[in-house]
Design a protein around this motif. Structure first.
Motif, PDB file in Angstrom:
ATOM      1  N   PRO A  26       7.397 -71.627  -0.837  1.00 52.68           N
ATOM      2  CA  PRO A  26       6.057 -71.954  -1.334  1.00 52.68           C
ATOM      3  C   PRO A  26       4.962 -71.665  -0.308  1.00 52.68           C
ATOM      4  O   PRO A  26       3.801 -71.452  -0.682  1.00 52.68           O
ATOM      5  CB  PRO A  26       6.154 -73.448  -1.664  1.00 52.68           C
ATOM      6  CG  PRO A  26       7.344 -73.947  -0.932  1.00 52.68           C
ATOM      7  CD  PRO A  26       8.282 -72.805  -0.786  1.00 52.68           C
ATOM      8  N   PHE A  47       9.399 -81.307 -13.592  1.00 52.85           N
ATOM      9  CA  PHE A  47       9.661 -82.495 -12.777  1.00 52.85           C
ATOM     10  C   PHE A  47      10.006 -83.688 -13.662  1.00 52.85           C
ATOM     11  O   PHE A  47      10.939 -84.447 -13.391  1.00 52.85           O
ATOM     12  CB  PHE A  47       8.416 -82.775 -11.934  1.00 52.85           C
ATOM     13  CG  PHE A  47       8.555 -83.879 -10.936  1.00 52.85           C
ATOM     14  CD1 PHE A  47       7.628 -84.913 -10.891  1.00 52.85           C
ATOM     15  CD2 PHE A  47       9.580 -83.896 -10.006  1.00 52.85           C
ATOM     16  CE1 PHE A  47       7.725 -85.924  -9.946  1.00 52.85           C
ATOM     17  CE2 PHE A  47       9.691 -84.914  -9.065  1.00 52.85           C
ATOM     18  CZ  PHE A  47       8.751 -85.929  -9.038  1.00 52.85           C
ATOM     19  N   ASN A 106      13.880 -85.127 -14.440  1.00 55.47           N
ATOM     20  CA  ASN A 106      13.899 -86.378 -13.676  1.00 55.47           C
ATOM     21  C   ASN A 106      13.947 -86.111 -12.182  1.00 55.47           C
ATOM     22  O   ASN A 106      14.722 -86.714 -11.444  1.00 55.47           O
ATOM     23  CB  ASN A 106      15.079 -87.255 -14.091  1.00 55.47           C
ATOM     24  CG  ASN A 106      14.958 -88.671 -13.525  1.00 55.47           C
ATOM     25  OD1 ASN A 106      13.882 -89.068 -13.058  1.00 55.47           O
ATOM     26  ND2 ASN A 106      16.038 -89.420 -13.538  1.00 55.47           N
ATOM     27  N   GLY A 107      13.068 -85.174 -11.747  1.00 49.51           N
ATOM     28  CA  GLY A 107      12.952 -84.945 -10.316  1.00 49.51           C
ATOM     29  C   GLY A 107      13.811 -83.808  -9.811  1.00 49.51           C
ATOM     30  O   GLY A 107      14.283 -82.960 -10.565  1.00 49.51           O
ATOM     31  N   LYS A 134      10.027 -77.742   3.329  1.00 55.82           N
ATOM     32  CA  LYS A 134       9.173 -77.190   2.271  1.00 55.82           C
ATOM     33  C   LYS A 134       8.657 -78.261   1.325  1.00 55.82           C
ATOM     34  O   LYS A 134       7.880 -77.970   0.409  1.00 55.82           O
ATOM     35  CB  LYS A 134       9.954 -76.136   1.457  1.00 55.82           C
ATOM     36  CG  LYS A 134      10.438 -74.960   2.285  1.00 55.82           C
ATOM     37  CD  LYS A 134       9.290 -74.210   2.919  1.00 55.82           C
ATOM     38  CE  LYS A 134       9.779 -73.203   3.938  1.00 55.82           C
ATOM     39  NZ  LYS A 134       8.675 -72.530   4.660  1.00 55.82           N
ATOM     40  N   LEU A 135       9.082 -79.501   1.527  1.00 52.65           N
ATOM     41  CA  LEU A 135       8.671 -80.563   0.609  1.00 52.65           C
ATOM     42  C   LEU A 135       7.156 -80.766   0.647  1.00 52.65           C
ATOM     43  O   LEU A 135       6.514 -80.957  -0.391  1.00 52.65           O
ATOM     44  CB  LEU A 135       9.400 -81.863   0.952  1.00 52.65           C
ATOM     45  CG  LEU A 135       9.123 -83.041   0.026  1.00 52.65           C
ATOM     46  CD1 LEU A 135       9.534 -82.718  -1.411  1.00 52.65           C
ATOM     47  CD2 LEU A 135       9.879 -84.289   0.514  1.00 52.65           C
ATOM     48  N   LEU A 194       5.202 -78.539  -1.618  1.00 57.74           N
ATOM     49  CA  LEU A 194       5.408 -78.699  -3.060  1.00 57.74           C
ATOM     50  C   LEU A 194       4.877 -80.023  -3.612  1.00 57.74           C
ATOM     51  O   LEU A 194       4.519 -80.108  -4.784  1.00 57.74           O
ATOM     52  CB  LEU A 194       6.900 -78.601  -3.393  1.00 57.74           C
ATOM     53  CG  LEU A 194       7.533 -77.215  -3.367  1.00 57.74           C
ATOM     54  CD1 LEU A 194       9.007 -77.315  -3.726  1.00 57.74           C
ATOM     55  CD2 LEU A 194       6.824 -76.266  -4.331  1.00 57.74           C
ATOM     56  N   LEU A 241       2.012 -80.560  -6.177  1.00 59.82           N
ATOM     57  CA  LEU A 241       2.234 -80.179  -7.578  1.00 59.82           C
ATOM     58  C   LEU A 241       2.672 -81.388  -8.407  1.00 59.82           C
ATOM     59  O   LEU A 241       2.580 -81.376  -9.631  1.00 59.82           O
ATOM     60  CB  LEU A 241       3.327 -79.106  -7.669  1.00 59.82           C
ATOM     61  CG  LEU A 241       3.022 -77.742  -7.039  1.00 59.82           C
ATOM     62  CD1 LEU A 241       4.239 -76.835  -7.157  1.00 59.82           C
ATOM     63  CD2 LEU A 241       1.810 -77.105  -7.689  1.00 59.82           C
ATOM     64  N   PHE A 242       3.171 -82.413  -7.730  1.00 60.56           N
ATOM     65  CA  PHE A 242       3.715 -83.575  -8.428  1.00 60.56           C
ATOM     66  C   PHE A 242       2.913 -84.849  -8.150  1.00 60.56           C
ATOM     67  O   PHE A 242       3.374 -85.953  -8.410  1.00 60.56           O
ATOM     68  CB  PHE A 242       5.184 -83.772  -8.030  1.00 60.56           C
ATOM     69  CG  PHE A 242       5.995 -82.525  -8.115  1.00 60.56           C
ATOM     70  CD1 PHE A 242       6.552 -81.957  -6.980  1.00 60.56           C
ATOM     71  CD2 PHE A 242       6.188 -81.872  -9.334  1.00 60.56           C
ATOM     72  CE1 PHE A 242       7.287 -80.773  -7.052  1.00 60.56           C
ATOM     73  CE2 PHE A 242       6.922 -80.700  -9.406  1.00 60.56           C
ATOM     74  CZ  PHE A 242       7.466 -80.142  -8.262  1.00 60.56           C
ATOM     75  N   HIS A 283      11.345 -88.844 -10.651  1.00 57.80           N
ATOM     76  CA  HIS A 283      10.081 -88.806 -11.372  1.00 57.80           C
ATOM     77  C   HIS A 283       9.643 -90.186 -11.780  1.00 57.80           C
ATOM     78  O   HIS A 283      10.431 -90.958 -12.282  1.00 57.80           O
ATOM     79  CB  HIS A 283      10.231 -87.955 -12.632  1.00 57.80           C
ATOM     80  CG  HIS A 283       9.223 -88.301 -13.689  1.00 57.80           C
ATOM     81  ND1 HIS A 283       7.869 -88.100 -13.504  1.00 57.80           N
ATOM     82  CD2 HIS A 283       9.349 -88.875 -14.894  1.00 57.80           C
ATOM     83  CE1 HIS A 283       7.230 -88.516 -14.573  1.00 57.80           C
ATOM     84  NE2 HIS A 283       8.088 -88.994 -15.428  1.00 57.80           N
ATOM     85  N   SER A 308       5.727 -91.883 -10.793  1.00 57.75           N
ATOM     86  CA  SER A 308       5.324 -90.508 -10.615  1.00 57.75           C
ATOM     87  C   SER A 308       6.201 -89.792  -9.590  1.00 57.75           C
ATOM     88  O   SER A 308       6.995 -88.921  -9.942  1.00 57.75           O
ATOM     89  CB  SER A 308       3.854 -90.428 -10.183  1.00 57.75           C
ATOM     90  OG  SER A 308       3.662 -91.299  -9.086  1.00 57.75           O
ATOM     91  N   VAL A 309       6.073 -90.084  -8.336  1.00 58.30           N
ATOM     92  CA  VAL A 309       7.007 -89.534  -7.353  1.00 58.30           C
ATOM     93  C   VAL A 309       7.783 -90.713  -6.784  1.00 58.30           C
ATOM     94  O   VAL A 309       7.177 -91.667  -6.311  1.00 58.30           O
ATOM     95  CB  VAL A 309       6.269 -88.774  -6.221  1.00 58.30           C
ATOM     96  CG1 VAL A 309       7.192 -88.558  -5.031  1.00 58.30           C
ATOM     97  CG2 VAL A 309       5.768 -87.435  -6.728  1.00 58.30           C
TER      98      VAL A 309
END
Lengths: 307, 96
Positions: A70, A89, A93-94, B25-26, B29, B32-33, B70, B72-73
């Motif tokens: 990314p 996502f 579920n993640g 890399k988290l 990203l 986006l979440f 999920h 949210s996070v």
């Protein structure tokens, strides 16, 4: 339905459009969109690639993987595809972190309609409740280990986590270690020992469910039918004496084990088992045993009455 | 009666594409979440900046996370018992 692949395709389309807007030429073969749409991969990974390299397909731990970086992808494309990533996502579920090495995939794949589900559902109303989390975690570990070629260290680390969690819930960690080993060796599978006993003694016999639960506890804690050879430290004479002791004790149990297995993984364990067999052959002329390979474990099955 | 045993353990099956993220890399990203990494390395809500705790109430850095759920996070520890209990729909893990 493949949410993450759809999200990557959305990202590829966003990149395609942005690049076309900037440079006015079509990018096709080898592009991010081409790779994610037409590439042969079973897993997607956000990982490190050389500068300027958006994505490539490679084999990681035996799994065909689309790796994308990314940090090498235009931020405007990520934002444009953000809605699709957010949907994926939610629908998935993640996602897993690399460090957990296949644990989530194992429980998500096999925990709904797969082998983990089948085995867990069979035992969920037959064994003491305290074993159920250990059973589920042990089955997950078995699948993750097989699919991701775990090192011995990783297996031991995860077993320690399972035993620690069992202890935190107020129970004996040693029984957790035992059950995880028995899960891994397949003794709880279809057609195997624990189900044979249930079929014979409860389904077709006169045992109650409580009697089966008591048998389960004793068999898990004392393992009267198996000697596990550790990869480091076990001496062949110790293994021999454990086998001899268990063979002489079989009649203390109901049902009496019909076999004593010697099991071990890896070269060191294999060597120990070979030496144990040589020693047994030297001292027991009438010994009866079979040798097999199961799931990377060397298995010797001894008739306890022939010792 | 005696205790018999036979056949070999069964093997696993397949599903849709799974996403795996390397810890390095988290950070790229998470926005986006709806999350991000703060200056101390903890995972926080993108809008409020509040640290998002694991189901067991711990604050996790990107190196300590095993799974991002999920809702949210939801960061989950890199511990097999934590991950399996998070992804299971039953209450097996409540203490007796």
């Amino acid at each position: 339905m493949d949410p993450w692949r759809d999200a990557l395709i959305a990202l590829g389309e966003a990149l395609q459009e942005i690049k076309y807007r900037h440079s006015k030429y079509e990018i096709t073969t080898g592009s991010f969109l081409d790779l994610v749409t037409n590439g042969d991969y079973d897993q997607a990974r956000a990982g490190d690639l050389p500068a300027g390299n958006e994505a490539k397909i490679q084999e990681i731990r035996g799994i065909k993987t689309l790796v994308f970086d990314p940090e090498n992808i235009r931020e405007e494309a990520l934002i444009e595809a953000g809605g699709q990533f957010s949907s994926a996502f939610i629908e998935s579920n993640g996602f897993s972190m690399d460090a957990s090495n296949g644990i989530a995939t194992a429980i998500k794949t096999e925990g709904s309609g797969g082998i983990l589900d089948e085995i867990f559902e069979y035992y969920c109303d037959k064994i003491p409740g305290r074993f159920l989390p250990v059973l589920k975690e042990g089955l997950t570990l078995r699948i993750a280990e097989e699919e991701n070629n775990y090192s011995r260290f990783e297996v031991q680390s995860r077993k320690y986590e399972i035993a620690s969690a069992h202890k935190e819930r107020g129970h004996d960690p040693n029984e957790a270690y035992s059950l995880v080993s028995l899960c891994s060796a397949g003794y709880l599978d279809q057609g195997r020992l624990f189900r044979e006993i249930y079929d014979g003694y409860v389904e077709r016999g006169s045992w109650t469910e409580i009697q089966y639960q008591e048998l389960f506890e004793i068999y898990v804690s004392e393992k009267p039918f198996v000697v596990f050879v550790q990869a480091d430290g076990d001496d062949y004479k110790d293994i021999y004496h454990k086998c001899l002791g268990k063979s002489r004790d079989v009649d203390k149990y109901e049902p009496a084990p019909e076999f004593i297995d010697i099991r071990g993984k890896g070269d060191d364990a294999e060597t120990t088992i070979e030496k144990t067999l040589e020693y047994i052959d030297e001292h027991h002329a009438n010994i009866i045993y079979d040798i097999a390979k199961e799931n990377n474990q060397n298995v010797v099955r001894i008739d306890p009455n022939s010792f | 009666m005696t205790a018999k045993d036979s056949t070999q353990p069964s093997t696993a099956s397949t599903m849709s594409t799974e996403l795996v993220v390397e810890s390095g890399k988290l950070e790229a990203l998470l926005p986006l979440f709806g999350a991000k990494v703060n200056d101390e390395g903890y995972i926080v809500d993108l809008e409020s900046g509040e640290i998002i705790e694991s189901p067991s109430g711990d604050r996790l850095t990107t190196d300590e996370v095993g799974y991002i759920g999920h809702g949210s996070v939801e960061p989950v520890e890199n511990d097999i018992s934590s991950i399996v209990s998070y992804l299971s729909n039953d209450e097996l893990w409540e203490e007796d």
